[in-house]
Design a protein around this motif. Sequence first.
Motif, PDB file in Angstrom:
ATOM      1  N   VAL A  84       0.817  -1.215   0.000  1.00 15.54           N
ATOM      2  CA  VAL A  84       0.000   0.000   0.000  1.00 15.54           C
ATOM      3  C   VAL A  84       0.855   1.272   0.000  1.00 15.54           C
ATOM      4  O   VAL A  84       0.324   2.373   0.113  1.00 15.54           O
ATOM      5  CB  VAL A  84      -0.987   0.034   1.195  1.00 15.54           C
ATOM      6  CG1 VAL A  84      -1.940  -1.148   1.146  1.00 15.54           C
ATOM      7  CG2 VAL A  84      -0.248   0.086   2.522  1.00 15.54           C
ATOM      8  N   GLN A 104      -3.285   8.104   3.778  1.00 13.61           N
ATOM      9  CA  GLN A 104      -2.388   7.133   4.441  1.00 13.61           C
ATOM     10  C   GLN A 104      -3.163   6.254   5.422  1.00 13.61           C
ATOM     11  O   GLN A 104      -2.927   5.060   5.507  1.00 13.61           O
ATOM     12  CB  GLN A 104      -1.268   7.869   5.186  1.00 13.61           C
ATOM     13  CG  GLN A 104      -0.215   8.436   4.254  1.00 13.61           C
ATOM     14  CD  GLN A 104       0.731   9.377   4.986  1.00 13.61           C
ATOM     15  OE1 GLN A 104       0.409   9.912   6.053  1.00 13.61           O
ATOM     16  NE2 GLN A 104       1.896   9.607   4.412  1.00 13.61           N
ATOM     17  N   ARG A 156      -6.255   5.420   5.194  1.00 18.51           N
ATOM     18  CA  ARG A 156      -7.030   4.475   4.383  1.00 18.51           C
ATOM     19  C   ARG A 156      -6.136   3.321   3.955  1.00 18.51           C
ATOM     20  O   ARG A 156      -6.513   2.157   4.017  1.00 18.51           O
ATOM     21  CB  ARG A 156      -7.577   5.229   3.151  1.00 18.51           C
ATOM     22  CG  ARG A 156      -8.334   4.403   2.141  1.00 18.51           C
ATOM     23  CD  ARG A 156      -9.784   4.195   2.501  1.00 18.51           C
ATOM     24  NE  ARG A 156     -10.529   5.342   2.940  1.00 18.51           N
ATOM     25  CZ  ARG A 156     -11.343   6.074   2.182  1.00 18.51           C
ATOM     26  NH1 ARG A 156     -11.527   5.756   0.932  1.00 18.51           N
ATOM     27  NH2 ARG A 156     -12.012   7.109   2.679  1.00 18.51           N
ATOM     28  N   ARG A 157      -4.904   3.670   3.540  1.00 16.43           N
ATOM     29  CA  ARG A 157      -3.987   2.625   3.059  1.00 16.43           C
ATOM     30  C   ARG A 157      -3.529   1.718   4.200  1.00 16.43           C
ATOM     31  O   ARG A 157      -3.366   0.524   4.009  1.00 16.43           O
ATOM     32  CB  ARG A 157      -2.813   3.260   2.314  1.00 16.43           C
ATOM     33  CG  ARG A 157      -3.287   3.765   0.943  1.00 16.43           C
ATOM     34  CD  ARG A 157      -2.196   4.260   0.080  1.00 16.43           C
ATOM     35  NE  ARG A 157      -1.872   5.640   0.357  1.00 16.43           N
ATOM     36  CZ  ARG A 157      -0.641   6.108   0.531  1.00 16.43           C
ATOM     37  NH1 ARG A 157       0.387   5.303   0.440  1.00 16.43           N
ATOM     38  NH2 ARG A 157      -0.449   7.375   0.770  1.00 16.43           N
ATOM     39  N   ILE A 168      -6.286  -0.743   4.727  1.00 16.62           N
ATOM     40  CA  ILE A 168      -6.292  -1.766   3.668  1.00 16.62           C
ATOM     41  C   ILE A 168      -5.156  -2.767   3.920  1.00 16.62           C
ATOM     42  O   ILE A 168      -5.328  -3.981   3.759  1.00 16.62           O
ATOM     43  CB  ILE A 168      -6.182  -1.112   2.268  1.00 16.62           C
ATOM     44  CG1 ILE A 168      -7.448  -0.287   1.983  1.00 16.62           C
ATOM     45  CG2 ILE A 168      -5.970  -2.168   1.174  1.00 16.62           C
ATOM     46  CD1 ILE A 168      -7.405   0.530   0.698  1.00 16.62           C
ATOM     47  N   ALA A 169      -4.015  -2.245   4.365  1.00 18.12           N
ATOM     48  CA  ALA A 169      -2.862  -3.120   4.650  1.00 18.12           C
ATOM     49  C   ALA A 169      -3.222  -4.156   5.711  1.00 18.12           C
ATOM     50  O   ALA A 169      -2.777  -5.306   5.655  1.00 18.12           O
ATOM     51  CB  ALA A 169      -1.659  -2.293   5.090  1.00 18.12           C
ATOM     52  N   THR A 195     -12.091   4.237  -2.575  1.00 19.39           N
ATOM     53  CA  THR A 195     -11.589   5.590  -2.858  1.00 19.39           C
ATOM     54  C   THR A 195     -12.565   6.674  -2.401  1.00 19.39           C
ATOM     55  O   THR A 195     -12.312   7.855  -2.624  1.00 19.39           O
ATOM     56  CB  THR A 195     -11.316   5.766  -4.369  1.00 19.39           C
ATOM     57  OG1 THR A 195     -12.537   5.529  -5.073  1.00 19.39           O
ATOM     58  CG2 THR A 195     -10.250   4.818  -4.858  1.00 19.39           C
ATOM     59  N   LYS A 223      -3.732   6.627  -6.522  1.00 19.73           N
ATOM     60  CA  LYS A 223      -2.703   5.894  -5.795  1.00 19.73           C
ATOM     61  C   LYS A 223      -3.264   4.561  -5.286  1.00 19.73           C
ATOM     62  O   LYS A 223      -2.675   3.493  -5.501  1.00 19.73           O
ATOM     63  CB  LYS A 223      -2.240   6.743  -4.600  1.00 19.73           C
ATOM     64  CG  LYS A 223      -0.819   6.509  -4.210  1.00 19.73           C
ATOM     65  CD  LYS A 223      -0.372   7.624  -3.296  1.00 19.73           C
ATOM     66  CE  LYS A 223       1.104   7.532  -3.023  1.00 19.73           C
ATOM     67  NZ  LYS A 223       1.591   8.685  -2.280  1.00 19.73           N
ATOM     68  N   ILE A 224      -4.418   4.634  -4.646  1.00 15.95           N
ATOM     69  CA  ILE A 224      -5.005   3.416  -4.076  1.00 15.95           C
ATOM     70  C   ILE A 224      -5.372   2.429  -5.179  1.00 15.95           C
ATOM     71  O   ILE A 224      -5.078   1.233  -5.087  1.00 15.95           O
ATOM     72  CB  ILE A 224      -6.233   3.759  -3.202  1.00 15.95           C
ATOM     73  CG1 ILE A 224      -5.719   4.294  -1.869  1.00 15.95           C
ATOM     74  CG2 ILE A 224      -7.127   2.532  -2.990  1.00 15.95           C
ATOM     75  CD1 ILE A 224      -6.700   4.365  -0.763  1.00 15.95           C
ATOM     76  N   GLN A 280      -2.338   0.801  -6.526  1.00 16.49           N
ATOM     77  CA  GLN A 280      -1.803  -0.197  -5.577  1.00 16.49           C
ATOM     78  C   GLN A 280      -2.638  -1.472  -5.570  1.00 16.49           C
ATOM     79  O   GLN A 280      -2.105  -2.572  -5.482  1.00 16.49           O
ATOM     80  CB  GLN A 280      -1.718   0.410  -4.175  1.00 16.49           C
ATOM     81  CG  GLN A 280      -0.483   1.267  -4.026  1.00 16.49           C
ATOM     82  CD  GLN A 280      -0.639   2.373  -3.018  1.00 16.49           C
ATOM     83  OE1 GLN A 280      -1.727   2.606  -2.502  1.00 16.49           O
ATOM     84  NE2 GLN A 280       0.442   3.076  -2.754  1.00 16.49           N
TER      85      GLN A 280
END
Length: 274
Positions: free
Chosen positions: A131, A149, A151-152, A155-156, A172, A182-183, A186
């Motif tokens: 991510v 960040q 959000r990522r 997700i991680a 998103t 970006k998301i 990824q």
Amino acid sequence: MPVIRTVGLTHVYNQGSPFEKAAVNDINIEIEKGDFIGVIGHTGSGKSTLIQHFNGLLKPTSGKIFIDEEDLWADKARLRQCRFKVGLVFQYPEYQLFEETVAKDIAFGPRNMGLSEEEIKQRVAEAAEFVGLKEKHLERSPFDLSGGQKRRAAIAGVIAMRPEVLILDEPTAGLDPKGREKILTQIRNYHKVTGNTVLLVSHSMEDIARYADKVLVLADAQIKFFDTVDNVFSHAQELTGLGLEVPQITKVFLGLAERGYPVRRNIYTVEDGK
Ligand code: ADP
């Protein structure tokens, strides 16, 4: 062998009350391993209800769900196993971050799986890399990260469980165009590198056209279309009738392909640096 298969899957909310509502109705679908599927449909069409069945968060009113051809609801052990196989990222998942550090938050799922500390560490590093979170972010409080960040990081936390199927509900939503890009990039990389199945619920027909291979269109609790992006998007008129507008650029490309031009649907996609 399909990774997910449903037979007559039906979910009725408030059964037996005046508010009874079939949110998914007699869904029969086979999802093949490695597919990248965009899930689309108007609000209330049943998207969230359907995906929550895929990892056993909701129990069907009737019908069955098979993960790797095993009945998800066979017994408690099977249900637990399936929940690890199918990772679900909710809308606004950052609201569920709660640990002191980003690393601990990402480690929460793997720790629940009973993995060794060494394995957990490795998975946290791997998921963070997927991510695009750097090592310096991992020891920070999740609340000190920017919106994208956070959000990522959330997700991680799901990726760290290495799910065979990764399902993301509007990942998103609420992000600016740069954060969205970006998301999505990824997620595409994750799909490419792992070869795992990805289901992306999205309001954006454009995002689906650019990232997914297949589209699942839901309308009024049922499957309206489930096919390749090109095949589904060639039904522009019917989709418009469902309130789903096929992006103009996609129409142009489909038109050219129909007339025999050798076009590639994703030709207008910015490739991720390759
Ligand atoms: P979508 O994700 O496509 O917006 P949902 O699965 O959230 O659709 O909802 C499908 C239908 O089920 C809608 O009519 C919605 O109002 C109803 N619904 C969703 N969740 C519940 C619930 N917890 N209780 C009662 N009705 C619900």
